[in-house]
Write a protein that holds these residues in place. Structure first.
Motif, PDB file in Angstrom:
ATOM      1  N   GLY A  56      44.777  17.559  21.439  1.00 16.05           N
ATOM      2  CA  GLY A  56      45.984  17.121  20.739  1.00 16.05           C
ATOM      3  C   GLY A  56      46.612  18.231  19.900  1.00 16.05           C
ATOM      4  O   GLY A  56      47.426  17.979  19.017  1.00 16.05           O
ATOM      5  N   ALA A  57      46.254  19.471  20.196  1.00 16.97           N
ATOM      6  CA  ALA A  57      46.749  20.615  19.426  1.00 16.97           C
ATOM      7  C   ALA A  57      47.973  21.268  20.053  1.00 16.97           C
ATOM      8  O   ALA A  57      48.569  22.173  19.467  1.00 16.97           O
ATOM      9  N   GLY A  58      48.360  20.812  21.237  1.00 15.39           N
ATOM     10  CA  GLY A  58      49.511  21.398  21.915  1.00 15.39           C
ATOM     11  C   GLY A  58      49.792  20.672  23.210  1.00 15.39           C
ATOM     12  O   GLY A  58      49.030  19.791  23.621  1.00 15.39           O
ATOM     13  N   TYR A  59      50.869  21.056  23.830  1.00 15.42           N
ATOM     14  CA  TYR A  59      51.292  20.452  25.088  1.00 15.42           C
ATOM     15  C   TYR A  59      51.783  21.546  26.021  1.00 15.42           C
ATOM     16  O   TYR A  59      52.443  22.494  25.587  1.00 15.42           O
ATOM     17  N   VAL A  60      51.493  21.404  27.278  1.00 14.88           N
ATOM     18  CA  VAL A  60      52.041  22.322  28.269  1.00 14.88           C
ATOM     19  C   VAL A  60      53.488  21.885  28.498  1.00 14.88           C
ATOM     20  O   VAL A  60      53.730  20.763  28.935  1.00 14.88           O
ATOM     21  N   VAL A  61      54.420  22.759  28.159  1.00 18.04           N
ATOM     22  CA  VAL A  61      55.834  22.416  28.297  1.00 18.04           C
ATOM     23  C   VAL A  61      56.482  23.070  29.510  1.00 18.04           C
ATOM     24  O   VAL A  61      57.550  22.638  29.944  1.00 18.04           O
ATOM     25  N   ALA A  62      55.858  24.102  30.043  1.00 19.54           N
ATOM     26  CA  ALA A  62      56.408  24.781  31.214  1.00 19.54           C
ATOM     27  C   ALA A  62      55.309  25.594  31.880  1.00 19.54           C
ATOM     28  O   ALA A  62      54.332  25.968  31.242  1.00 19.54           O
ATOM     29  N   SER A  63      55.500  25.855  33.140  1.00 17.10           N
ATOM     30  CA  SER A  63      54.590  26.696  33.899  1.00 17.10           C
ATOM     31  C   SER A  63      55.290  28.009  34.222  1.00 17.10           C
ATOM     32  O   SER A  63      56.373  28.005  34.823  1.00 17.10           O
ATOM     33  N   LEU A  64      54.680  29.111  33.829  1.00 20.23           N
ATOM     34  CA  LEU A  64      55.267  30.407  34.163  1.00 20.23           C
ATOM     35  C   LEU A  64      55.328  30.579  35.672  1.00 20.23           C
ATOM     36  O   LEU A  64      56.272  31.165  36.193  1.00 20.23           O
ATOM     37  N   GLY A  65      54.330  30.044  36.366  1.00 19.17           N
ATOM     38  CA  GLY A  65      54.313  30.138  37.824  1.00 19.17           C
ATOM     39  C   GLY A  65      55.475  29.421  38.475  1.00 19.17           C
ATOM     40  O   GLY A  65      56.095  29.917  39.407  1.00 19.17           O
ATOM     41  N   GLU A  66      55.800  28.246  37.962  1.00 15.18           N
ATOM     42  CA  GLU A  66      56.943  27.506  38.511  1.00 15.18           C
ATOM     43  C   GLU A  66      58.261  28.179  38.134  1.00 15.18           C
ATOM     44  O   GLU A  66      59.175  28.247  38.945  1.00 15.18           O
ATOM     45  N   ALA A  67      58.353  28.668  36.911  1.00 15.79           N
ATOM     46  CA  ALA A  67      59.615  29.231  36.422  1.00 15.79           C
ATOM     47  C   ALA A  67      59.932  30.609  37.003  1.00 15.79           C
ATOM     48  O   ALA A  67      61.095  30.980  37.108  1.00 15.79           O
ATOM     49  N   SER A  68      58.903  31.338  37.410  1.00 13.47           N
ATOM     50  CA  SER A  68      59.128  32.710  37.874  1.00 13.47           C
ATOM     51  C   SER A  68      59.397  32.814  39.361  1.00 13.47           C
ATOM     52  O   SER A  68      60.024  33.762  39.816  1.00 13.47           O
ATOM     53  N   GLY A  69      58.924  31.866  40.118  1.00 14.33           N
ATOM     54  CA  GLY A  69      58.896  32.034  41.565  1.00 14.33           C
ATOM     55  C   GLY A  69      57.514  32.543  41.916  1.00 14.33           C
ATOM     56  O   GLY A  69      56.691  32.821  41.037  1.00 14.33           O
ATOM     57  N   TYR A  70      57.225  32.680  43.199  1.00 11.43           N
ATOM     58  CA  TYR A  70      55.866  33.046  43.600  1.00 11.43           C
ATOM     59  C   TYR A  70      55.580  34.514  43.283  1.00 11.43           C
ATOM     60  O   TYR A  70      56.061  35.414  43.960  1.00 11.43           O
ATOM     61  N   VAL A  71      54.799  34.732  42.236  1.00 13.53           N
ATOM     62  CA  VAL A  71      54.334  36.067  41.869  1.00 13.53           C
ATOM     63  C   VAL A  71      52.906  36.202  42.383  1.00 13.53           C
ATOM     64  O   VAL A  71      52.048  35.393  42.036  1.00 13.53           O
ATOM     65  N   PRO A  72      52.644  37.195  43.192  1.00 16.24           N
ATOM     66  CA  PRO A  72      51.301  37.367  43.742  1.00 16.24           C
ATOM     67  C   PRO A  72      50.341  37.919  42.687  1.00 16.24           C
ATOM     68  O   PRO A  72      50.190  39.121  42.527  1.00 16.24           O
ATOM     69  N   TYR A  73      49.701  37.026  41.953  1.00 17.49           N
ATOM     70  CA  TYR A  73      48.791  37.436  40.890  1.00 17.49           C
ATOM     71  C   TYR A  73      47.510  38.048  41.434  1.00 17.49           C
ATOM     72  O   TYR A  73      46.884  38.860  40.782  1.00 17.49           O
ATOM     73  N   THR A  74      47.094  37.638  42.592  1.00 12.82           N
ATOM     74  CA  THR A  74      45.850  38.148  43.154  1.00 12.82           C
ATOM     75  C   THR A  74      46.140  38.813  44.488  1.00 12.82           C
ATOM     76  O   THR A  74      46.768  38.227  45.358  1.00 12.82           O
ATOM     77  N   SER A  75      45.688  40.026  44.596  1.00 17.45           N
ATOM     78  CA  SER A  75      45.789  40.720  45.875  1.00 17.45           C
ATOM     79  C   SER A  75      44.548  41.585  46.022  1.00 17.45           C
ATOM     80  O   SER A  75      43.828  41.840  45.051  1.00 17.45           O
ATOM     81  N   TYR A  76      44.292  42.033  47.209  1.00 14.19           N
ATOM     82  CA  TYR A  76      43.128  42.856  47.493  1.00 14.19           C
ATOM     83  C   TYR A  76      43.605  44.163  48.087  1.00 14.19           C
ATOM     84  O   TYR A  76      44.521  44.186  48.909  1.00 14.19           O
ATOM     85  N   SER A  77      42.976  45.229  47.654  1.00 13.55           N
ATOM     86  CA  SER A  77      43.358  46.557  48.121  1.00 13.55           C
ATOM     87  C   SER A  77      42.148  47.254  48.733  1.00 13.55           C
ATOM     88  O   SER A  77      41.016  47.062  48.288  1.00 13.55           O
ATOM     89  N   ALA A  78      42.425  48.056  49.726  1.00 11.56           N
ATOM     90  CA  ALA A  78      41.386  48.879  50.347  1.00 11.56           C
ATOM     91  C   ALA A  78      42.045  50.168  50.813  1.00 11.56           C
ATOM     92  O   ALA A  78      43.239  50.189  51.133  1.00 11.56           O
ATOM     93  N   LYS A  79      41.280  51.218  50.849  1.00  8.79           N
ATOM     94  CA  LYS A  79      41.793  52.487  51.344  1.00  8.79           C
ATOM     95  C   LYS A  79      42.084  52.351  52.836  1.00  8.79           C
ATOM     96  O   LYS A  79      41.378  51.638  53.553  1.00  8.79           O
ATOM     97  N   SER A  80      43.106  53.037  53.280  1.00  6.73           N
ATOM     98  CA  SER A  80      43.453  53.025  54.705  1.00  6.73           C
ATOM     99  C   SER A  80      42.273  53.467  55.552  1.00  6.73           C
ATOM    100  O   SER A  80      42.016  52.903  56.621  1.00  6.73           O
ATOM    101  N   SER A  81      41.545  54.470  55.082  1.00  2.46           N
ATOM    102  CA  SER A  81      40.404  54.979  55.849  1.00  2.46           C
ATOM    103  C   SER A  81      39.324  53.906  56.001  1.00  2.46           C
ATOM    104  O   SER A  81      38.733  53.759  57.076  1.00  2.46           O
ATOM    105  N   TYR A  82      39.085  53.136  54.945  1.00  2.00           N
ATOM    106  CA  TYR A  82      38.079  52.061  55.022  1.00  2.00           C
ATOM    107  C   TYR A  82      38.543  50.986  56.004  1.00  2.00           C
ATOM    108  O   TYR A  82      37.755  50.497  56.808  1.00  2.00           O
ATOM    109  N   MET A  83      39.816  50.637  55.929  1.00  2.00           N
ATOM    110  CA  MET A  83      40.339  49.618  56.830  1.00  2.00           C
ATOM    111  C   MET A  83      40.245  50.068  58.285  1.00  2.00           C
ATOM    112  O   MET A  83      39.906  49.273  59.158  1.00  2.00           O
TER     113      MET A  83
END
Length: 186
Positions: A56-83
């Motif tokens: 009861g200390a606060g309320y979620v009033v908005a979602s940054l994810g909904e308001a921003s559009g799809y932001v890719p928060y998680t991605s995976y990287s690898a060196k081209s040589s490894y791939m």
């Protein structure tokens, strides 16, 4: 950066129209918010947002994810040589991630919460279920792992707007989606 981008997108200048206190350790923002009557809003990740609501200390009033559009928060990287040397490992890793995405798309928030609960021992099942339901209702999870060009451009817009990116990179020069596309087909 995403928060400030959204403010600007909605005609609010973060430097002139309000005060943003970024001096608080990220893990302590919920406690600082509840201990400071002068703070009207806080930006929280989960489980802090849901815990504030439950207390009861606060309320979620908005979602940054909904308001921003799809932001890719998680991605995976690898060196081209490894791939190049390990395409089967990259594909198996991507297939496993897609299997998780498929599970989320085909199960209820309650079922998902039950499965992931052991990974969040410090959070009770009711809170995990509320968080998963919020994400589920917001359509937070994509159906696939393909890093779309529009999302890449949005990410660069946000970084550029924040002054963190001076030179943009062409999507085709940095992003490879062949493994994600193949995972979707299997």
């Amino acid at each position: 950066m995403v928060f400030e981008y959204i403010l600007k997108k909605n005609g609010i200048d973060p430097q002139k129209d309000l005060t943003i206190d970024q001096s608080i350790d990220f893990g302590s923002t919920a406690a600082a918010f509840t201990g400071d009557d002068s703070a009207a809003y806080t930006v929280e990740f989960e489980p802090s947002a849901t815990i504030l609501e439950k207390e009861g200390a606060g309320y979620v009033v908005a979602s940054l994810g909904e308001a921003s559009g799809y932001v890719p928060y998680t991605s995976y990287s690898a060196k081209s040589s490894y791939m190049k040397e390990n395409p089967e490992i990259i594909q198996k890793f991507t297939d496993a991630l897609q299997k998780g995405m498929d599970y989320v798309q085909s199960h209820t928030p309650e079922e998902i919460a039950e499965v992931i609960a052991p990974q969040f021992k410090e959070t009770d099942l009711e809170t995990i279920t509320a968080i998963v339901k919020r994400y589920y209702d917001q359509d937070t999870w994509k159906e696939n792992l393909i890093f779309e060009k529009d999302s890449f451009e949005l990410l660069q817009d946000i970084l550029e707007d924040a002054g963190e990116l001076t030179d943009r990179t062409a999507y085709e020069n940095l992003v490879q989606t062949e493994y994600a596309q193949k995972a979707c087909e299997s």
